[in-house]
Design a protein around this motif. Structure first.
Motif, PDB file in Angstrom:
ATOM      1  N   PRO A  65       0.714  -1.178   0.105  1.00  0.00           N
ATOM      2  CA  PRO A  65      -0.013   0.100  -0.200  1.00  0.00           C
ATOM      3  C   PRO A  65       0.761   1.335  -0.088  1.00  0.00           C
ATOM      4  O   PRO A  65       0.228   2.359  -0.039  1.00  0.00           O
ATOM      5  CB  PRO A  65      -0.922  -0.204   1.109  1.00  0.00           C
ATOM      6  N   TYR A  66       2.135   1.234   0.439  1.00  0.00           N
ATOM      7  CA  TYR A  66       2.899   2.353   0.311  1.00  0.00           C
ATOM      8  C   TYR A  66       3.943   2.241  -0.825  1.00  0.00           C
ATOM      9  O   TYR A  66       4.770   3.515  -0.790  1.00  0.00           O
ATOM     10  CB  TYR A  66       3.735   2.285   1.698  1.00  0.00           C
ATOM     11  N   PHE A  67       3.854   1.490  -1.842  1.00  0.00           N
ATOM     12  CA  PHE A  67       4.815   1.701  -2.934  1.00  0.00           C
ATOM     13  C   PHE A  67       4.029   1.862  -4.023  1.00  0.00           C
ATOM     14  O   PHE A  67       3.089   1.199  -4.468  1.00  0.00           O
ATOM     15  CB  PHE A  67       5.420   0.519  -3.151  1.00  0.00           C
ATOM     16  N   GLY A  85      12.951   1.115 -14.350  1.00  0.00           N
ATOM     17  CA  GLY A  85      11.973   2.414 -14.532  1.00  0.00           C
ATOM     18  C   GLY A  85      12.486   3.129 -13.680  1.00  0.00           C
ATOM     19  O   GLY A  85      13.551   3.280 -13.594  1.00  0.00           O
ATOM     20  N   PHE A  86      11.491   3.852 -12.917  1.00  0.00           N
ATOM     21  CA  PHE A  86      11.846   5.004 -11.766  1.00  0.00           C
ATOM     22  C   PHE A  86      10.932   5.256 -10.796  1.00  0.00           C
ATOM     23  O   PHE A  86       9.882   4.547 -10.826  1.00  0.00           O
ATOM     24  CB  PHE A  86      11.973   6.256 -12.625  1.00  0.00           C
ATOM     25  N   VAL A  87      11.405   5.532  -9.643  1.00  0.00           N
ATOM     26  CA  VAL A  87      10.763   5.754  -8.442  1.00  0.00           C
ATOM     27  C   VAL A  87      11.100   7.171  -8.021  1.00  0.00           C
ATOM     28  O   VAL A  87      11.894   7.935  -8.776  1.00  0.00           O
ATOM     29  CB  VAL A  87      11.261   4.996  -7.343  1.00  0.00           C
ATOM     30  N   TYR A  88      10.439   7.679  -7.105  1.00  0.00           N
ATOM     31  CA  TYR A  88      10.469   9.189  -6.767  1.00  0.00           C
ATOM     32  C   TYR A  88      11.322   9.561  -5.626  1.00  0.00           C
ATOM     33  O   TYR A  88      11.590  10.785  -5.452  1.00  0.00           O
ATOM     34  CB  TYR A  88       8.907   9.766  -6.460  1.00  0.00           C
ATOM     35  N   SER A  89      12.000   8.665  -4.925  1.00  0.00           N
ATOM     36  CA  SER A  89      12.762   8.874  -3.830  1.00  0.00           C
ATOM     37  C   SER A  89      13.762   7.693  -3.299  1.00  0.00           C
ATOM     38  O   SER A  89      13.607   6.533  -4.033  1.00  0.00           O
ATOM     39  CB  SER A  89      11.980   9.366  -2.572  1.00  0.00           C
ATOM     40  N   LEU A  93      13.181   3.603  -3.701  1.00  0.00           N
ATOM     41  CA  LEU A  93      14.105   2.656  -3.974  1.00  0.00           C
ATOM     42  C   LEU A  93      14.305   1.755  -3.427  1.00  0.00           C
ATOM     43  O   LEU A  93      14.437   0.412  -3.527  1.00  0.00           O
ATOM     44  CB  LEU A  93      15.394   3.415  -4.711  1.00  0.00           C
ATOM     45  N   GLN A  94      14.612   2.003  -2.078  1.00  0.00           N
ATOM     46  CA  GLN A  94      14.742   0.774  -0.937  1.00  0.00           C
ATOM     47  C   GLN A  94      13.614   0.061  -0.832  1.00  0.00           C
ATOM     48  O   GLN A  94      13.809  -1.290  -0.488  1.00  0.00           O
ATOM     49  CB  GLN A  94      15.229   1.545   0.157  1.00  0.00           C
ATOM     50  N   ASP A  95      12.387   0.641  -0.722  1.00  0.00           N
ATOM     51  CA  ASP A  95      11.415  -0.030  -0.693  1.00  0.00           C
ATOM     52  C   ASP A  95      11.155  -1.184  -1.771  1.00  0.00           C
ATOM     53  O   ASP A  95      10.757  -2.353  -1.644  1.00  0.00           O
ATOM     54  CB  ASP A  95      10.142   0.760  -0.428  1.00  0.00           C
ATOM     55  N   ALA A  96      11.241  -0.730  -3.030  1.00  0.00           N
ATOM     56  CA  ALA A  96      11.255  -1.747  -4.151  1.00  0.00           C
ATOM     57  C   ALA A  96      12.153  -2.793  -4.100  1.00  0.00           C
ATOM     58  O   ALA A  96      11.702  -3.982  -4.306  1.00  0.00           O
ATOM     59  CB  ALA A  96      11.470  -0.710  -5.518  1.00  0.00           C
ATOM     60  N   ILE A  97      13.403  -2.590  -3.580  1.00  0.00           N
ATOM     61  CA  ILE A  97      14.302  -3.708  -3.653  1.00  0.00           C
ATOM     62  C   ILE A  97      13.957  -4.712  -2.373  1.00  0.00           C
ATOM     63  O   ILE A  97      14.047  -5.753  -2.630  1.00  0.00           O
ATOM     64  CB  ILE A  97      15.587  -2.954  -3.404  1.00  0.00           C
ATOM     65  N   ARG A  98      13.273  -4.082  -1.480  1.00  0.00           N
ATOM     66  CA  ARG A  98      13.045  -4.931  -0.159  1.00  0.00           C
ATOM     67  C   ARG A  98      11.790  -5.708  -0.512  1.00  0.00           C
ATOM     68  O   ARG A  98      11.844  -7.096  -0.321  1.00  0.00           O
ATOM     69  CB  ARG A  98      12.610  -3.934   0.989  1.00  0.00           C
ATOM     70  N   ILE A  99      10.726  -5.192  -1.053  1.00  0.00           N
ATOM     71  CA  ILE A  99       9.563  -5.997  -1.520  1.00  0.00           C
ATOM     72  C   ILE A  99      10.215  -7.007  -2.490  1.00  0.00           C
ATOM     73  O   ILE A  99       9.623  -8.305  -2.462  1.00  0.00           O
ATOM     74  CB  ILE A  99       8.620  -4.966  -2.127  1.00  0.00           C
ATOM     75  N   VAL A 109      18.031 -10.040  -6.880  1.00  0.00           N
ATOM     76  CA  VAL A 109      17.383  -8.883  -7.388  1.00  0.00           C
ATOM     77  C   VAL A 109      18.383  -7.776  -8.049  1.00  0.00           C
ATOM     78  O   VAL A 109      19.254  -7.266  -7.097  1.00  0.00           O
ATOM     79  CB  VAL A 109      16.560  -8.198  -6.141  1.00  0.00           C
ATOM     80  N   VAL A 110      18.187  -7.267  -9.221  1.00  0.00           N
ATOM     81  CA  VAL A 110      19.149  -6.601  -9.757  1.00  0.00           C
ATOM     82  C   VAL A 110      18.446  -4.956  -9.868  1.00  0.00           C
ATOM     83  O   VAL A 110      17.138  -4.909 -10.371  1.00  0.00           O
ATOM     84  CB  VAL A 110      19.730  -6.988 -11.208  1.00  0.00           C
ATOM     85  N   ASP A 111      18.949  -4.093  -9.560  1.00  0.00           N
ATOM     86  CA  ASP A 111      18.333  -2.971  -9.350  1.00  0.00           C
ATOM     87  C   ASP A 111      18.882  -1.949 -10.707  1.00  0.00           C
ATOM     88  O   ASP A 111      19.965  -1.319 -10.740  1.00  0.00           O
ATOM     89  CB  ASP A 111      18.702  -1.965  -7.844  1.00  0.00           C
ATOM     90  N   ASN A 112      18.081  -1.707 -11.680  1.00  0.00           N
ATOM     91  CA  ASN A 112      18.276  -0.674 -12.785  1.00  0.00           C
ATOM     92  C   ASN A 112      17.124   0.216 -12.659  1.00  0.00           C
ATOM     93  O   ASN A 112      16.824   0.872 -13.788  1.00  0.00           O
ATOM     94  CB  ASN A 112      17.912  -1.453 -14.142  1.00  0.00           C
ATOM     95  N   LEU A 113      16.834   0.689 -11.272  1.00  0.00           N
ATOM     96  CA  LEU A 113      15.751   1.831 -11.262  1.00  0.00           C
ATOM     97  C   LEU A 113      16.457   3.067 -11.216  1.00  0.00           C
ATOM     98  O   LEU A 113      17.748   3.303 -10.648  1.00  0.00           O
ATOM     99  CB  LEU A 113      14.902   1.741  -9.993  1.00  0.00           C
ATOM    100  N   SER A 114      15.907   4.201 -11.493  1.00  0.00           N
ATOM    101  CA  SER A 114      16.336   5.727 -11.319  1.00  0.00           C
ATOM    102  C   SER A 114      15.440   6.287 -10.486  1.00  0.00           C
ATOM    103  O   SER A 114      14.406   5.876 -10.357  1.00  0.00           O
ATOM    104  CB  SER A 114      16.799   6.211 -12.536  1.00  0.00           C
ATOM    105  N   ILE A 115      15.964   7.280  -9.897  1.00  0.00           N
ATOM    106  CA  ILE A 115      15.088   8.191  -8.954  1.00  0.00           C
ATOM    107  C   ILE A 115      14.850   9.487  -9.896  1.00  0.00           C
ATOM    108  O   ILE A 115      15.754  10.291 -10.211  1.00  0.00           O
ATOM    109  CB  ILE A 115      15.969   8.445  -7.748  1.00  0.00           C
ATOM    110  N   LYS A 116      13.709   9.719  -9.782  1.00  0.00           N
ATOM    111  CA  LYS A 116      13.313  11.068 -10.776  1.00  0.00           C
ATOM    112  C   LYS A 116      12.658  11.967  -9.537  1.00  0.00           C
ATOM    113  O   LYS A 116      11.809  11.627  -8.605  1.00  0.00           O
ATOM    114  CB  LYS A 116      12.032  10.444 -11.583  1.00  0.00           C
ATOM    115  N   GLY A 117      13.296  13.142  -9.751  1.00  0.00           N
ATOM    116  CA  GLY A 117      12.659  14.199  -8.741  1.00  0.00           C
ATOM    117  C   GLY A 117      11.184  14.725  -8.977  1.00  0.00           C
ATOM    118  O   GLY A 117      10.717  14.185  -9.994  1.00  0.00           O
TER     119      GLY A 117
END
Length: 122
Positions: A65-67, A85-89, A93-99, A109-117
């Protein structure tokens, strides 16, 4: 009344024999790769295909519910779960990897996410 007094003293008396354990001071044995291989090869153990694993991780990201998972794609490449893809903070990012790690089990789990302001505009 007498029963309450007796149970209260029995419970309090037993309290001195136990020690509190929390997740912070609990020690678990390190998992070895041979342990995970043994579990995967047990008869009746379900081994997920890459497609099923990707669906499981995507469903876990969506169910949290928080992601916000709209901009995250999940694939499985050479046995590893890949997030793109991208996340906002950094928190997201840490939440995505944890889940994803929890849903993927013993898979990497490979992180190819970027952070979008500008995370306020979801």
């Amino acid at each position: 009344m007498i029963v309450c007094a007796y149970l209260g003293s029995a419970v309090c008396g037993l309290g001195g024999f136990t020690s509190p354990v929390s997740a912070q001071n609990a020690v678990s044995p390190p998992a070895s790769q041979s342990d995970s291989v043994a579990v995967a090869t047990l008869p009746g153990a379900a081994v997920l295909s890459d497609g099923e694993l990707a669906k499981r991780v995507k469903a876990a990201l969506h169910a949290d519910p928080y992601f916000y998972d709209k901009h995250v794609t999940v694939s499985v490449e050479q046995g590893a779960v890949v997030l793109r893809g991208f996340v906002y903070s950094d928190w997201d990012l840490q939440d995505a990897i944890r889940i994803a790690s929890k849903a993927a089990g013993d898979r990497r789990v490979v992180d190819n996410l970027s952070i979008k302001g500008g995370g306020a505009c979801r």
